[in-house]
Design a protein around this motif. Structure first.
Motif, mmCIF file in Angstrom:
data_model
loop_
_atom_site.group_PDB
_atom_site.id
_atom_site.type_symbol
_atom_site.label_atom_id
_atom_site.label_comp_id
_atom_site.label_asym_id
_atom_site.label_seq_id
_atom_site.Cartn_x
_atom_site.Cartn_y
_atom_site.Cartn_z
ATOM 1 N N ASP A 99 -14.792 -0.927 -6.644
ATOM 2 C CA ASP A 99 -14.959 -0.234 -7.912
ATOM 3 C C ASP A 99 -14.721 0.868 -8.001
ATOM 4 O OD1 ASP A 99 -15.552 -2.808 -8.805
ATOM 5 O OD2 ASP A 99 -17.848 -2.474 -8.780
ATOM 6 N N SER A 100 -14.602 1.763 -6.840
ATOM 7 C CA SER A 100 -14.478 3.368 -6.552
ATOM 8 C C SER A 100 -13.659 3.655 -5.473
ATOM 9 C CB SER A 100 -15.847 3.879 -6.462
ATOM 10 O OG SER A 100 -16.469 3.486 -5.290
ATOM 11 N N THR A 101 -13.027 2.580 -4.705
ATOM 12 C CA THR A 101 -12.366 3.179 -3.509
ATOM 13 C C THR A 101 -11.133 2.256 -3.237
ATOM 14 O OG1 THR A 101 -13.441 1.969 -1.910
ATOM 15 C CG2 THR A 101 -14.344 4.039 -2.336
ATOM 16 N N MET A 102 -10.073 2.710 -2.459
ATOM 17 C CA MET A 102 -9.249 1.887 -2.082
ATOM 18 C C MET A 102 -9.003 2.113 -0.527
ATOM 19 S SD MET A 102 -5.149 2.348 -2.852
ATOM 20 C CE MET A 102 -5.114 1.542 -4.694
ATOM 21 N N ARG A 103 -9.256 1.131 0.045
ATOM 22 C CA ARG A 103 -8.814 1.237 1.604
ATOM 23 C C ARG A 103 -7.399 1.105 2.046
ATOM 24 N NH1 ARG A 103 -14.017 0.358 1.290
ATOM 25 N NH2 ARG A 103 -15.410 1.394 2.730
ATOM 26 N N ILE A 104 -6.714 1.859 2.768
ATOM 27 C CA ILE A 104 -5.264 1.819 3.073
ATOM 28 C C ILE A 104 -5.279 1.623 4.756
ATOM 29 C CG2 ILE A 104 -4.379 2.922 1.239
ATOM 30 C CD1 ILE A 104 -3.943 5.425 2.587
ATOM 31 N N SER A 105 -4.083 1.451 5.174
ATOM 32 C CA SER A 105 -3.963 1.425 6.789
ATOM 33 C C SER A 105 -3.663 2.932 7.178
ATOM 34 C CB SER A 105 -2.858 0.478 7.128
ATOM 35 O OG SER A 105 -1.645 0.993 6.783
ATOM 36 N N TYR A 124 -6.290 9.932 -6.578
ATOM 37 C CA TYR A 124 -6.706 9.661 -5.128
ATOM 38 C C TYR A 124 -7.183 10.872 -4.587
ATOM 39 C CZ TYR A 124 -4.337 5.175 -6.093
ATOM 40 O OH TYR A 124 -3.919 4.072 -6.829
ATOM 41 N N THR A 125 -8.444 10.883 -3.806
ATOM 42 C CA THR A 125 -8.772 11.839 -3.036
ATOM 43 C C THR A 125 -9.339 11.259 -1.879
ATOM 44 O OG1 THR A 125 -10.847 12.237 -3.986
ATOM 45 C CG2 THR A 125 -9.176 13.748 -4.844
ATOM 46 N N PHE A 126 -9.189 11.986 -0.552
ATOM 47 C CA PHE A 126 -9.843 11.565 0.936
ATOM 48 C C PHE A 126 -11.399 11.451 0.663
ATOM 49 C CE2 PHE A 126 -5.432 12.541 1.807
ATOM 50 C CZ PHE A 126 -5.082 11.419 2.701
ATOM 51 N N SER A 127 -12.042 10.274 1.016
ATOM 52 C CA SER A 127 -13.583 10.099 0.870
ATOM 53 C C SER A 127 -14.293 10.784 1.983
ATOM 54 C CB SER A 127 -13.731 8.541 1.054
ATOM 55 O OG SER A 127 -15.157 8.411 0.939
ATOM 56 N N GLU A 128 -15.291 11.009 1.670
ATOM 57 C CA GLU A 128 -16.246 11.843 2.921
ATOM 58 C C GLU A 128 -16.566 10.773 3.806
ATOM 59 O OE1 GLU A 128 -18.760 15.133 1.271
ATOM 60 O OE2 GLU A 128 -18.305 14.148 -0.579
ATOM 61 N N VAL A 129 -16.604 9.636 3.572
ATOM 62 C CA VAL A 129 -16.863 8.648 4.803
ATOM 63 C C VAL A 129 -15.828 8.407 5.930
ATOM 64 C CG1 VAL A 129 -17.983 7.239 3.155
ATOM 65 C CG2 VAL A 129 -15.640 6.671 3.859
ATOM 66 N N ASN A 130 -14.642 9.408 5.693
ATOM 67 C CA ASN A 130 -13.646 9.638 6.685
ATOM 68 C C ASN A 130 -14.103 10.533 7.777
ATOM 69 O OD1 ASN A 130 -11.676 7.614 5.733
ATOM 70 N ND2 ASN A 130 -11.383 9.089 4.142
ATOM 71 N N LEU A 247 -10.032 6.036 0.412
ATOM 72 C CA LEU A 247 -9.534 6.716 -0.646
ATOM 73 C C LEU A 247 -10.525 6.779 -1.869
ATOM 74 C CD1 LEU A 247 -5.508 6.365 -0.813
ATOM 75 C CD2 LEU A 247 -6.884 8.129 0.661
ATOM 76 N N GLU A 248 -10.747 7.653 -2.661
ATOM 77 C CA GLU A 248 -11.567 7.666 -3.749
ATOM 78 C C GLU A 248 -10.713 7.631 -4.897
ATOM 79 O OE1 GLU A 248 -14.679 10.532 -3.786
ATOM 80 O OE2 GLU A 248 -15.935 9.737 -2.331
#
Length: 580
Positions: A99-105, A124-130, A247-248
């Motif tokens: 609902d808020s993110t996308m995961r890519i390889s 898209y922006t890079f999430s802080e969980v990275n 990605l957010e």
């Protein structure tokens, strides 16, 4: 020279240009979009291989299946199964959409290969969980990027004298290091470099670096395996396949308040708008509490019937009622408490008293019922026992005889209570016994040797009197020892006692009085008939008095004055015949 290099790179990585620490508290992810029943616009595909693509995303470049150009998904069917990409020329493929993110390889940089990733023109922006992670020995790597207001970078260095020195499950500098990435970046570049002239631990050996790698990836997914990772030739392929980049995404670059005032607001009915925390802005839509579905697609979110899922997400241990956006759960009638908690409902005090009363009444009814059954069974058993004894003692034969003698039935028979019998017989004294018919006739009470009609001794005696053959059945010893008057009185009393009509039979008081008269005969055999008749009349007159209040002196005196003359046996027979 070695120490100088270490100090130089430490100063570079910790300069104001470098951001090395970022506090992050990401909100829990949800997956309502891919679980909704309304996934895509009519006529649009919802899957690319194993990937579910929900609206506002859409499969196909410029296919009008998404909410806007930045949400188009390219599905490359040349793979088996097909893979989805953000653009046709993108290398990382899409692994999952929430609902808020996308995961890519992933993309992994090495000492011979630098990488860059850029989503500046997309939502898209890079999430802080990275985390930015470096794996190797005596190397360093850094990441550079830029936000709306400034340039940012981060990096770290790794050290180890040999691969075996690297500690598994730790990324604190020995073979592995990590640093947080800057917030709200939409692109980054990575570079790696080695620390030159680095010798062994004792300075006499030259350390051969097996390889150094750097990548951005989800922190909680990557686990450092120590020397195994340092020496693994397939390390790059494994990281790209298993450690995703998060990605957010958000709609536009304005807040909810601004978007609601503009045309094309994405949130449909029964939904709420949530502003993105990114510096670049944007918003997302979520269904209101108690609703589900796709908040970006018409007609919006629909009500959840919580009562259909009471055992799991929406507990209810009472009466459940669905309401718009919610539900009520009430205790059943007679109970109170919180029905949403197991065993949360309790009986109301009044209902508890009613229950106790009901149990008491029920128990009493059971006891009464069982008692009734017991006494009924006991009475039935007594009736059966009486019937058995009635049959064993010739009752059936007597009843048949009574019915053939003038239609007299059992109702004509008088029943005496035990107390009456005790009073009349002086507690069954031997000198008061009269009913032993066999003493007069020396015959058995029931004899099969006699004719069918005379088998019963009572019938046999009555028939003998009526047929004027009484002397034939009387015991000779009785005839020889008794006087004529005694025989007359005794036979007369027996004959009257055997009367089939109960009202014609003498009462117990009469029997007692006549037995007493008979006893007087035994003492004074000269008692005359006239005195006997007088005594009998006195006995009859005293019938209504108490048995033991009758004075027998007058009767006794009258018998004493009587002459010894008797009328003999002829008078006895004459008297008996007159009774008939």
């Amino acid at each position: 020279m070695k120490i100088l290099d270490l100090i130089t790179w430490t100063i570079v990585l910790m300069s104001p240009f470098t951001l090395t620490s970022f506090a992050t508290h990401p909100a829990p992810e949800t997956y309502n979009l891919i679980n909704s029943t309304n996934l895509a616009k009519p006529g649009c595909n919802t899957r690319c291989g194993d990937l579910i693509v929900p609206y506002p995303f859409g499969i196909g470049i410029n296919s009008n299946c998404s909410i806007g150009e930045g949400f188009d998904i390219y599905c490359n069917t040349s793979f088996n199964p097909p893979k989805a990409f953000i653009t046709e020329n993108d290398y990382p493929f899409i692994k999952q959409i929430s609902d808020s993110t996308m995961r890519i390889s992933n993309l992994v940089a090495s000492s011979t290969f630098s990488i860059s990733s850029n989503y500046t023109d997309r939502p898209y922006t890079f999430s802080e969980v990275n985390k930015f992670t470096v794996v190797g020995c005596y190397d360093y790597a850094w990441l550079t990027s830029q936000t709306k207001s400034r340039q940012v970078s981060t990096g770290c260095m790794v050290f180890c004298s040999s691969p075996e020195d690297a500690l598994a499950n730790e990324c604190s500098g020995s073979g592995c290091c990590q640093s947080s990435i800057p917030k709200d970046i939409s692109y980054y570049e990575t570079q790696l470099s080695g620390l030159k002239d680095v010798g062994g631990v004792n300075g006499s050996e030259t350390f051969v670096n097996p390889g150094t790698y750097a990548f951005v990836g989800e922190e909680d997914v990557f686990k450092f395996n120590g020397a195994t990772d340092l020496l693994d030739v397939s390390f790059v392929d494994r990281i790209e396949a298993t450690v995703p980049i998060v990605l957010e995404w958000a709609i536009g670059n304005v807040s909810c308040a601004e978007a609601e005032a503009m045309d094309g607001f994405a949130c449909q009915s029964n939904s709420e708008c949530v502003s993105s925390t990114r510096d670049s802005g944007g918003y997302r839509c979520i269904c209101k509490e108690g609703y589900e579905g796709n908040p970006y697609l018409y007609p919006g979110c629909h009500d959840i019937d919580e009562c259909k899922d009471m055992d799991n997400k929406y507990p209810c241990y009472g009466t459940c009622t669905n309401t718009p956006g919610s539900y009520t759960c009430k205790c059943k009638p007679g109970y109170s408490g919180d029905a949403k908690i197991q065993n949360g409902c309790r009986l109301k005090p009044f209902q508890l008293r009613l229950l106790a009363l009901g149990l008491g009444v029920g128990l009493l009814a059971i006891i009464i019922g069982l008692s009734g059954l017991y006494f009924t069974a006991k009475k039935w058993k007594l009736v059966k026992m009486r019937e058995k004894f009635f049959e064993q003692n010739g009752g059936v034969l007597l009843e048949n005889k009574l019915q053939t003698k003038g239609g007299v039935g059992v109702g004509s028979v008088k029943i005496f209570r035990a107390q009456e019998l005790e009073e009349a017989t002086d507690n069954y004294a031997e000198d008061r016994i009269l009913g032993r018919g066999e003493l007069l006739t020396d015959e058995k009470p029931l004899s099969m040797e006699r004719s069918l009609e005379d088998r019963n001794l009572a019938t046999y005696f009555v028939n003998a009197v009526r047929e004027n053959r009484l002397f034939e059945i009387l015991d000779h010893q009785v005839v020889n020892e008794a006087t004529n008057e005694q025989l007359k009185v005794a036979c007369d009393l027996v004959y009257r006692c055997l009367n089939q009509v109960g009202t014609n039979r003498p009462s117990m008081k009469e029997v007692t009085m006549e037995l007493e008269t008979l006893r007087r005969f035994g003492k004074h055999p000269w008692i005359c008939k006239e005195n006997y008749d007088e005594a009998s009349s006195l006995t009859t007159q005293s019938e209504e008095h108490d048995l033991y209040n009758v004075h027998l002196d007058a009767i006794s005196d009258s018998f004493e004055e009587c002459s010894t003359n008797s009328s003999g046996m002829n008078e006895i027979m004459l008297h008996i015949q007159t009774l008939r």
